[in-house]
Design a protein around this motif. Sequence first.
Motif, PDB file in Angstrom:
ATOM      1  N   ALA A  18      19.241 -16.027  30.537  1.00  0.00           N
ATOM      2  CA  ALA A  18      18.899 -17.023  31.556  1.00  0.00           C
ATOM      3  C   ALA A  18      18.136 -18.197  30.974  1.00  0.00           C
ATOM      4  CB  ALA A  18      18.088 -16.372  32.678  1.00  0.00           C
ATOM      5  N   VAL A  21      19.807 -22.028  29.732  1.00  0.00           N
ATOM      6  CA  VAL A  21      19.987 -23.235  30.537  1.00  0.00           C
ATOM      7  C   VAL A  21      18.707 -24.059  30.624  1.00  0.00           C
ATOM      8  CG1 VAL A  21      19.374 -22.301  32.815  1.00  0.00           C
ATOM      9  CG2 VAL A  21      21.184 -24.021  32.615  1.00  0.00           C
ATOM     10  N   ASN A  52      23.449 -28.161  35.225  1.00  0.00           N
ATOM     11  CA  ASN A  52      22.750 -26.913  35.550  1.00  0.00           C
ATOM     12  C   ASN A  52      23.450 -25.691  34.974  1.00  0.00           C
ATOM     13  OD1 ASN A  52      24.996 -27.042  37.186  1.00  0.00           O
ATOM     14  ND2 ASN A  52      23.984 -26.107  38.962  1.00  0.00           N
ATOM     15  N   ARG A  53      24.231 -25.879  33.904  1.00  0.00           N
ATOM     16  CA  ARG A  53      24.969 -24.766  33.298  1.00  0.00           C
ATOM     17  C   ARG A  53      24.802 -24.773  31.784  1.00  0.00           C
ATOM     18  NH1 ARG A  53      28.170 -26.638  37.468  1.00  0.00           N
ATOM     19  NH2 ARG A  53      28.938 -25.062  38.950  1.00  0.00           N
ATOM     20  N   ARG A  93      23.161 -20.240  34.445  1.00  0.00           N
ATOM     21  CA  ARG A  93      23.195 -21.285  35.468  1.00  0.00           C
ATOM     22  C   ARG A  93      21.824 -21.433  36.109  1.00  0.00           C
ATOM     23  NH1 ARG A  93      27.555 -22.118  40.432  1.00  0.00           N
ATOM     24  NH2 ARG A  93      26.521 -23.951  41.343  1.00  0.00           N
ATOM     25  N   ASP A  94      21.456 -22.666  36.373  1.00  0.00           N
ATOM     26  CA  ASP A  94      20.194 -22.975  37.020  1.00  0.00           C
ATOM     27  C   ASP A  94      20.431 -23.131  38.521  1.00  0.00           C
ATOM     28  OD1 ASP A  94      17.735 -23.843  37.841  1.00  0.00           O
ATOM     29  OD2 ASP A  94      17.647 -25.589  36.530  1.00  0.00           O
ATOM     30  N   SER A  99      16.823 -19.403  37.231  1.00  0.00           N
ATOM     31  CA  SER A  99      18.064 -19.415  36.465  1.00  0.00           C
ATOM     32  C   SER A  99      18.496 -17.973  36.209  1.00  0.00           C
ATOM     33  CB  SER A  99      17.890 -20.159  35.141  1.00  0.00           C
ATOM     34  OG  SER A  99      16.942 -19.509  34.316  1.00  0.00           O
ATOM     35  N   THR A 127      12.298 -18.170  35.596  1.00  0.00           N
ATOM     36  CA  THR A 127      11.827 -19.249  36.452  1.00  0.00           C
ATOM     37  C   THR A 127      10.572 -19.858  35.837  1.00  0.00           C
ATOM     38  OG1 THR A 127      11.260 -19.848  38.739  1.00  0.00           O
ATOM     39  CG2 THR A 127      10.309 -17.812  37.881  1.00  0.00           C
TER      40      THR A 127
END
Length: 273
Positions: A18, A21, A52-53, A93-94, A99, A127
Amino acid sequence: TGVQTCALPISSIYTNPALLVMQDRPSLSFGYTSWIADTNNLFGGINFVKDNRAVAFSFYTSGISGFEQRNNPGESNGDFSIQYVSISGAYARDFKWFSAGIAAHYLNEEVFPYRANGYAVNFGLATSLSNNRIRIGTSFLNLGEMEKLDQVATELPSSFNFGVAVDVLEFVHGKSPDLPILATLMVDFIHPLESLSNNDQDFTPTETYFNLGINLLISEVVEVRAGYKTQDNARPTSFGLGFITDKVTFNYALIPFNTGFGTVHSIGLQYQL
């Protein structure tokens, strides 16, 4: 340092996908580690970040050679090597407030004359809070299995991880306003999900343990790091140094062993595309 869950290099593909991103720009990374017993570890990866990816790919190899093979006492039949390979891909992805990421790993091990394949999957969430001063991450790592290597399959060190990094202090000296120092504390909680059949707990903790770390960022150019790992009698401490430029980041780390095996040295380069 030993604390990795809230770090942001491409190697997050192995600790918490995670985080991929959360990088500002696409980047390319390479690393080399000289491990004990003349074991060589190589890492390379690329992370494509857009909007956001993030999509990332990496490889990791670990090997040692020079073992002599004999069927009977006397002259050897030649040398053989032990080699481990991981080829990985990840997607993150966010979702604005947090994320999420997933990474898949193809695994191969070769111990003359045996070979085995396998797979592993990592899942992660991350996060940031308080204007990015607090970063939180959690992940499930190494969920998968290996084929049998001769008669027994190698067990994967699957675990549940939870980590927090907090910027605790920013110091600016009145006479040197261009040299601010930012101190960050990091804590990882690691809970192994499998009881590995490994009697040497010095190298592979089989119970819940913590990774503790501190990072000093000086003038946004130099990083000084130190880490401590509980439940590890062989290599509890680690130290690191980093140099940051607009395009290139250089990292160096060392891990001294308490068991007489020597010291591990690791270098890494990350290039912003």
